[in-house]
Write a protein that holds these residues in place. Structure first.
Motif, PDB file in Angstrom:
ATOM      1  N   VAL A  95       1.016  -1.877   0.319  1.00 17.21           N
ATOM      2  CA  VAL A  95      -0.008  -0.001   0.285  1.00 17.21           C
ATOM      3  C   VAL A  95       0.521   1.429  -0.025  1.00 17.21           C
ATOM      4  CG1 VAL A  95      -2.221   1.293   1.147  1.00 17.21           C
ATOM      5  CG2 VAL A  95      -2.016  -1.426   1.167  1.00 17.21           C
ATOM      6  N   VAL A 133      -2.969   0.135  -4.118  1.00 16.69           N
ATOM      7  CA  VAL A 133      -2.726  -1.468  -3.122  1.00 16.69           C
ATOM      8  C   VAL A 133      -1.867  -1.829  -4.503  1.00 16.69           C
ATOM      9  CG1 VAL A 133      -4.014  -3.001  -2.771  1.00 16.69           C
ATOM     10  CG2 VAL A 133      -4.418  -0.929  -2.098  1.00 16.69           C
ATOM     11  N   GLN A 167      -5.172  -9.214   2.689  1.00 19.65           N
ATOM     12  CA  GLN A 167      -6.375  -8.745   3.522  1.00 19.65           C
ATOM     13  C   GLN A 167      -5.631  -9.580   4.758  1.00 19.65           C
ATOM     14  OE1 GLN A 167      -9.965 -10.494   3.264  1.00 19.65           O
ATOM     15  NE2 GLN A 167     -11.026  -9.077   1.668  1.00 19.65           N
ATOM     16  N   ILE A 208      -2.408  -7.438   6.273  1.00 18.44           N
ATOM     17  CA  ILE A 208      -2.884  -6.338   6.875  1.00 18.44           C
ATOM     18  C   ILE A 208      -3.548  -6.332   7.816  1.00 18.44           C
ATOM     19  CG2 ILE A 208      -4.445  -3.824   6.622  1.00 18.44           C
ATOM     20  CD1 ILE A 208      -3.769  -3.824   3.777  1.00 18.44           C
ATOM     21  N   TRP A 218       1.054   1.960  10.130  1.00 19.31           N
ATOM     22  CA  TRP A 218       0.414   2.401   9.015  1.00 19.31           C
ATOM     23  C   TRP A 218       0.759   4.334   8.887  1.00 19.31           C
ATOM     24  CZ3 TRP A 218       0.450  -0.041   4.717  1.00 19.31           C
ATOM     25  CH2 TRP A 218      -0.141  -1.397   4.668  1.00 19.31           C
ATOM     26  N   VAL A 263      -9.161   4.566  -1.816  1.00 17.14           N
ATOM     27  CA  VAL A 263      -8.589   3.839  -2.311  1.00 17.14           C
ATOM     28  C   VAL A 263      -8.632   3.574  -3.906  1.00 17.14           C
ATOM     29  CG1 VAL A 263      -7.583   1.233  -2.164  1.00 17.14           C
ATOM     30  CG2 VAL A 263      -9.222   2.879   0.354  1.00 17.14           C
ATOM     31  N   ASP A 288     -11.688  -4.180   1.815  1.00 12.42           N
ATOM     32  CA  ASP A 288     -11.092  -4.900   1.709  1.00 12.42           C
ATOM     33  C   ASP A 288     -10.332  -3.982   2.841  1.00 12.42           C
ATOM     34  OD1 ASP A 288     -11.953  -6.473  -0.016  1.00 12.42           O
ATOM     35  OD2 ASP A 288     -11.506  -5.872  -1.459  1.00 12.42           O
ATOM     36  N   LEU A 289      -9.592  -2.731   2.224  1.00 11.33           N
ATOM     37  CA  LEU A 289      -8.725  -2.008   3.310  1.00 11.33           C
ATOM     38  C   LEU A 289      -9.504  -1.900   3.979  1.00 11.33           C
ATOM     39  CD1 LEU A 289      -5.410  -1.362   2.885  1.00 11.33           C
ATOM     40  CD2 LEU A 289      -6.616   0.998   2.632  1.00 11.33           C
ATOM     41  N   HIS A 290     -10.054  -1.224   3.648  1.00 11.29           N
ATOM     42  CA  HIS A 290     -10.891  -0.640   6.013  1.00 11.29           C
ATOM     43  C   HIS A 290     -11.267  -1.995   6.587  1.00 11.29           C
ATOM     44  CE1 HIS A 290     -11.428   3.866   5.464  1.00 11.29           C
ATOM     45  NE2 HIS A 290     -10.494   2.920   4.019  1.00 11.29           N
ATOM     46  N   TRP A 342      -8.103  -3.543   8.204  1.00 12.69           N
ATOM     47  CA  TRP A 342      -7.656  -2.523   9.069  1.00 12.69           C
ATOM     48  C   TRP A 342      -8.207  -2.502  10.607  1.00 12.69           C
ATOM     49  CZ3 TRP A 342      -7.081   2.757   5.580  1.00 12.69           C
ATOM     50  CH2 TRP A 342      -5.713   3.142   5.562  1.00 12.69           C
TER      51      TRP A 342
END
Length: 565
Positions: A320, A333, A363, A366, A374, A390, A397-399, A402
């Protein structure tokens, strides 16, 4: 054949003859105990010669009588130690009567100390929840269960592990003495034995035992105990002496242990986790069971200096980047290649349908990396990161990852920010993780702050929601994070949501109503407020009877509280 005073050998001989027939196997009367054989001789003398079948039946009748009443009392048995009576703290009469009423509503009888029914009618679900409330009130009042109710509650504890944890603190000395008399009772409540209660093995309680005796008893549980005993032993040892627990696990023959037990043993390392556990966790990370591997990886992830954790962090941070495109900044990403040998090995399992292997690997990378990493790597605060667009449609997927990482690393600051972003969000990234991980994120907040945050979430849902499933799900997740009794701020927010939802939709959220019934303040004013909401609805509104039931439950909880005063 030898005879025995119990008559068991003689009985087995007679049963064998009865099964095969007297022609094939004549009855072996020499195996009868002497008194039974003498009585049979007297019968033969009195009635004269009889056939083999009649002799068999006479012998069986005499031996049955002998086995029931013809034995002399045993002399090599130690009488039971009388049940202790000191230390019992009787309940107020009304509270004791309430317990009998609740058990009756659950279909649980006390005749002969056994369970006489199962489901019971007439509000069984409500009675079940009220029973747990009653047990908590009894514990808070430092009272003990009336002796006559002990067998029923111990039976219930055998069938319901969650009830066992609530029953154990209120058994009192007599209840623990009784639990020793049956293995299933002892197994059910033993793991929940409060400190200072009598030992399940008839000896004094842990506080009265010397340290050496205590350790000997625990060691025996580790060597010869049940799975539950061994897990409890390891957890206790880990709390008291993390190094000793680690040594015990290193000496374990892992291949002979069940996968569930291996995973539980590794999970016990959560208490007192340190970098000294890395060697053991690395061994578990190559276990043949995926559950064991995942448990080990979850713990290694909380050791930032562990070699495997550093590999994962490097791989995640490399995927990322923050880029400036014209007048705006975006997160770009780069999906990792699961076939890349440089990628750290993870027990990710098979990607679900619709999720590519690269996204699945991203996933997991992260989700294991500390959220704060980050901010340092991208030079941006959490508040700034979560509002950045994003690239490539990977924002959700990123959130979500996280949010998982925030839960794993118990990062309160990130949890607070993610939850604030989800307030009022009806779509987008925040709404997604608010449902998937909302309860876990809320659980990270201090209790007072959590209640305030939940009230804000519920108020926002009341204002923006449409009464659909997703709104109800978000409210359900939020309130589930707050145990009862709810503070007035949250109670008012939930009542307002229920009133609006009852007018917006005919689909009754029984899960929310059930939780509200047992978490709203147990006051007559609250019961009256709920009843007023119900009575203001149309007669044919399905929410009306459901809300009336909530009002009845709140009123009954108020009565229970008064009975303990």
């Amino acid at each position: 054949m030898t005879t025995s005073t119990s008559g068991e050998a003689g009985w087995n001989a007679l049963v064998g003859t009865a099964l095969l027939g007297t022609d094939r196997r004549p009855a072996d009367l020499t195996a009868l105990p002497a008194p039974a054989a003498a009585a049979l001789t007297e019968v033969r003398t009195a009635v004269g010669a009889v056939d083999a079948a009649t002799t068999l039946l006479d012998a069986a009748a005499l031996l049955t009588l002998y086995r029931r009443a013809g034995r002399v009392p045993l002399t090599d048995r130690t009488p039971l130690v009388p049940a202790p009576v000191d230390g019992e703290r009787p309940l107020p009469a009304a509270a004791a009567a309430r317990l009998g009423s609740l058990l009756a509503r659950l279909g649980l009888g006390t005749q002969g100390g056994s369970t006489s029914g199962g489901g019971g009618g007439g509000g069984g679900a409500r009675a079940d929840a009220l029973l747990r409330t009653w047990l908590q009130l009894t514990r808070d009042a430092r009272c003990t269960v009336p002796p006559v109710r002990l067998p029923v509650l111990l039976d219930l504890a055998v069938r319901r592990p969650e009830i066992a944890a609530a029953v154990a603190p209120v058994l009192g000395p007599r209840g623990w003495w009784l639990a020793e008399q049956r293995a299933d009772w002892a197994d059910a409540v033993g793991p929940h034995r409060p400190s200072g209660t009598p030992s399940l093995h008839g000896g004094p309680g842990p506080d009265e035992l010397g340290q050496q005796d205590d350790e000997q008893e625990l060691d025996a549980a580790w060597e010869h105990g049940s799975a539950a005993d061994r897990r409890a032993w390891l957890q206790q040892l880990r709390q008291r002496d993390p190094a000793a627990a680690r040594t015990a696990l290193l000496a374990l023959t892992w291949r002979s242990e069940r996968a569930d037990d291996r995973a539980a043993f590794i999970a016990a390392l959560t208490a007192g986790l340190s970098h000294e556990d890395e060697e053991l966790l690395e061994r578990a990370r190559v276990d043949r069971s995926q559950d064991v591997r995942r448990t080990a990886e979850g713990l290694l992830a909380r050791l930032p200096e562990a070699a495997w954790s550093r590999q994962v962090h490097r791989a995640a941070l490399a995927a990322v980047h923050l880029q400036r495109q014209r007048l705006r900044r975006i997160l770009v990403v780069t999906l990792p290649d699961p076939a890349d040998p440089a990628l750290p090995v993870m027990s990710a399992g098979t990607a679900p349908a619709g999720v590519g292997p690269g996204v699945w690997a991203l996933q997991h990378l992260i989700a294991i990396t500390p959220p704060s990493a980050w901010e340092e790597a991208l030079g941006e605060t959490v508040e700034g990161l979560i509002v950045l667009p994003v690239d490539g449609g990977l924002g959700r997927d990123l959130h979500a990852a996280w949010a998982q990482a925030t839960v794993l690393h118990r990062d309160v600051r990130w949890a607070r920010t993610l939850l604030n972003a989800s307030v009022g969000a009806s779509a987008g990234y925040a709404a997604g993780y608010a449902v998937q991980h909302g309860a876990e994120l809320l659980a990270l907040l201090p209790q007072d702050e959590r209640a305030t945050a939940v009230a804000a979430l519920v108020t926002a849902a009341t204002r923006t929601g449409t009464g659909d499933d997703s709104t109800g799900d978000r409210v359900g997740v939020a309130v589930a994070a707050c145990p009862g009794p709810w503070p007035q701020l949250l109670a008012d927010a939930v009542l307002d949501w229920l009133a609006k939802a009852a007018r917006r939709s005919r689909w009754v959220r029984h899960d929310l109503l059930e939780r509200a019934a047992h978490c709203l303040p147990a006051t007559l004013s609250t019961a009256g407020a709920v009843r007023a909401v119900a009575e203001n609805l149309q007669v044919d509104n399905p929410w009306r009877p459901a809300l009336s039931d909530v009002a009845d439950t709140v009123a009954e909880r108020h009565q229970m509280l008064e009975e303990f005063r």
